[in-house]
Design an enzyme around this catalytic site. Sequence first.
Site, mmCIF file in Angstrom:
data_model
loop_
_atom_site.group_PDB
_atom_site.id
_atom_site.type_symbol
_atom_site.label_atom_id
_atom_site.label_comp_id
_atom_site.label_asym_id
_atom_site.label_seq_id
_atom_site.Cartn_x
_atom_site.Cartn_y
_atom_site.Cartn_z
ATOM 1 N N GLY A 1 -38.313 5.562 33.474
ATOM 2 C CA GLY A 1 -38.466 6.574 34.535
ATOM 3 C C GLY A 1 -39.892 6.631 35.058
ATOM 4 O O GLY A 1 -40.384 7.693 35.453
ATOM 5 N N GLN B 1 -42.007 11.835 39.092
ATOM 6 C CA GLN B 1 -43.128 12.756 39.313
ATOM 7 C C GLN B 1 -44.130 12.681 38.157
ATOM 8 O O GLN B 1 -45.335 12.594 38.369
ATOM 9 C CB GLN B 1 -42.602 14.204 39.435
ATOM 10 C CG GLN B 1 -43.686 15.188 39.833
ATOM 11 C CD GLN B 1 -43.319 16.639 39.541
ATOM 12 O OE1 GLN B 1 -42.378 16.940 38.817
ATOM 13 N NE2 GLN B 1 -44.083 17.551 40.100
ATOM 14 N N ASP C 1 -38.088 1.346 35.607
ATOM 15 C CA ASP C 1 -37.339 2.387 36.323
ATOM 16 C C ASP C 1 -36.100 1.707 36.911
ATOM 17 O O ASP C 1 -36.025 0.481 37.002
ATOM 18 C CB ASP C 1 -38.199 2.999 37.446
ATOM 19 C CG ASP C 1 -37.723 4.399 37.855
ATOM 20 O OD1 ASP C 1 -38.416 5.393 37.564
ATOM 21 O OD2 ASP C 1 -36.634 4.506 38.479
ATOM 22 N N ILE C 2 -35.162 2.540 37.355
ATOM 23 C CA ILE C 2 -33.952 1.997 37.981
ATOM 24 C C ILE C 2 -34.238 1.553 39.416
ATOM 25 O O ILE C 2 -33.495 0.792 39.999
ATOM 26 C CB ILE C 2 -32.821 3.044 37.919
ATOM 27 C CG1 ILE C 2 -31.458 2.407 38.107
ATOM 28 C CG2 ILE C 2 -33.045 4.181 38.888
ATOM 29 C CD1 ILE C 2 -30.308 3.320 37.748
ATOM 30 N N ASP D 1 -32.169 -0.001 33.972
ATOM 31 C CA ASP D 1 -31.259 1.147 33.958
ATOM 32 C C ASP D 1 -31.138 1.539 32.494
ATOM 33 O O ASP D 1 -30.706 0.728 31.670
ATOM 34 C CB ASP D 1 -29.893 0.735 34.534
ATOM 35 C CG ASP D 1 -28.908 1.901 34.540
ATOM 36 O OD1 ASP D 1 -29.170 2.915 33.854
ATOM 37 O OD2 ASP D 1 -27.878 1.787 35.225
ATOM 38 N N TYR E 1 -28.227 19.869 32.319
ATOM 39 C CA TYR E 1 -29.564 19.345 32.002
ATOM 40 C C TYR E 1 -30.102 20.008 30.724
ATOM 41 O O TYR E 1 -30.563 19.339 29.799
ATOM 42 C CB TYR E 1 -30.473 19.618 33.200
ATOM 43 C CG TYR E 1 -31.930 19.315 33.001
ATOM 44 C CD1 TYR E 1 -32.389 18.001 32.902
ATOM 45 C CD2 TYR E 1 -32.875 20.341 32.958
ATOM 46 C CE1 TYR E 1 -33.745 17.730 32.759
ATOM 47 C CE2 TYR E 1 -34.225 20.077 32.817
ATOM 48 C CZ TYR E 1 -34.654 18.779 32.716
ATOM 49 O OH TYR E 1 -35.989 18.508 32.572
ATOM 50 N N LYS F 1 -30.930 18.457 27.019
ATOM 51 C CA LYS F 1 -32.264 18.520 26.392
ATOM 52 C C LYS F 1 -32.183 19.191 25.019
ATOM 53 O O LYS F 1 -32.852 18.757 24.074
ATOM 54 C CB LYS F 1 -33.251 19.266 27.301
ATOM 55 C CG LYS F 1 -33.632 18.515 28.575
ATOM 56 C CD LYS F 1 -34.445 17.262 28.290
ATOM 57 C CE LYS F 1 -34.888 16.574 29.572
ATOM 58 N NZ LYS F 1 -35.543 15.281 29.337
ATOM 59 N N ILE G 1 -43.394 21.393 36.448
ATOM 60 C CA ILE G 1 -44.622 20.603 36.636
ATOM 61 C C ILE G 1 -44.959 20.520 38.124
ATOM 62 O O ILE G 1 -44.092 20.215 38.957
ATOM 63 C CB ILE G 1 -44.446 19.183 36.048
ATOM 64 C CG1 ILE G 1 -44.069 19.240 34.559
ATOM 65 C CG2 ILE G 1 -45.702 18.339 36.270
ATOM 66 C CD1 ILE G 1 -45.108 19.840 33.640
#
Length: 321
Positions: free
Chosen positions: A10, A14, A36-37, A51, A141, A145, A171
């Site tokens: 990833g 960001q 990253d994808i 991926d 999500y 987590k 963030i």
Amino acid sequence: MGKDVILVTGANGQIGGVLTKALREAFGEQRVIATDIRKPEFPNAPFEILDILNKERLIQLIQKYKVTQIYHLAAILSAKGELNPQFAWRVNMEGLFNVLEASRLDQIQKVFFPSSIAVFGAQTPRINTPQDTVLHPSTVYGISKAAGENWSQYYFQKFGVDIRSLRFPGIISHENPPGGGTTDYAVDIYYAAIKGETFTCFLRDDTQLPMMYLPDAVRGTLELMDAPADQIKIRTAYNLGAMSFSPSEIYQSICLHEPDFKINYAPDFRQQIADSWSASVDDSQARADWAWKPKYNLPAMTEDMLYHLRKKQNTPEQNFS
Ligand code: NAD
Ligand code: SER
């Protein structure tokens, strides 16, 4: 540090964009493999398409580069996850499992897995949320987590994988754009102010949430990962705090620099998500175990964000949108 090779998943996101740069400064450009994808805009150092659902490819890359550490950032965030819950669950959980299993099989020395304030839910104490508390998250999500935190602890206890984690607040950054979270308004508002546009906020004016400026998040990550293993007492994920504010308070902090800036409020489905999260967190355990201390508060962040965004706006080759 000398022989370490780091793989970041990833890496175009960001956090990933800036964290990868910081890791390259610390470990050397060729020793940090960004993945990253999707392709980066300006590939100028080791980059591979990965991926995270493709475990064979992950293992291939670990072996090709002799990877010793993984920073696993690839995920689908809170608001985007609610649009396709099964897909978000798959990317977030199967992706983490692939990293955990590859780390166990290939004897990776250290793994970083970011958790989130999204693990909290409506039954969690909202103010100064304790480290150990009720975790009944309301989003796919948050569920992924919370499960990820427990699986991380399991892999540490059962297989000795040295995996470390932080519950990041929202963030804020002026570099890579955010990827579909409930806290993204706190980035978008600065862009609107700089462009002279009226900002429509998707959260109510009084919605307090814990937030953090990206330089603090990156430094905190590096400090956590650099700490001696016996100092890391929490193997689920550490609460990590810096500042808390509402849309109305960030708006007022921007108005001190841009007095004509205007805002209106049109709360949408993200309001319910934000209402289920903490307003502030107790991060005393992170402060005690590995000396966590944030540098940026709201006024300092606003000044720095506006400075960098103005500079970006005045640099023709930068994509300012
Ligand atoms: P982001 O959405 O900006 O970036 C995620 C990256 O993952 C993207 O570049 C995307 O292309 C990539 N990705 C998506 N699916 C993938 C797949 N199947 N395989 C490989 N890559 C894939 O997210 P971010 O804000 O940089 O967040 C990074 C991590 O930090 C995530 O795990 C997130 O949950 C966590 N986190 C972020 C925040 C925040 O406010 N940004 C807060 C708490 C936790
Ligand atoms: N900022 C993230 C989100 O809103 C929190 O993990 O999804």
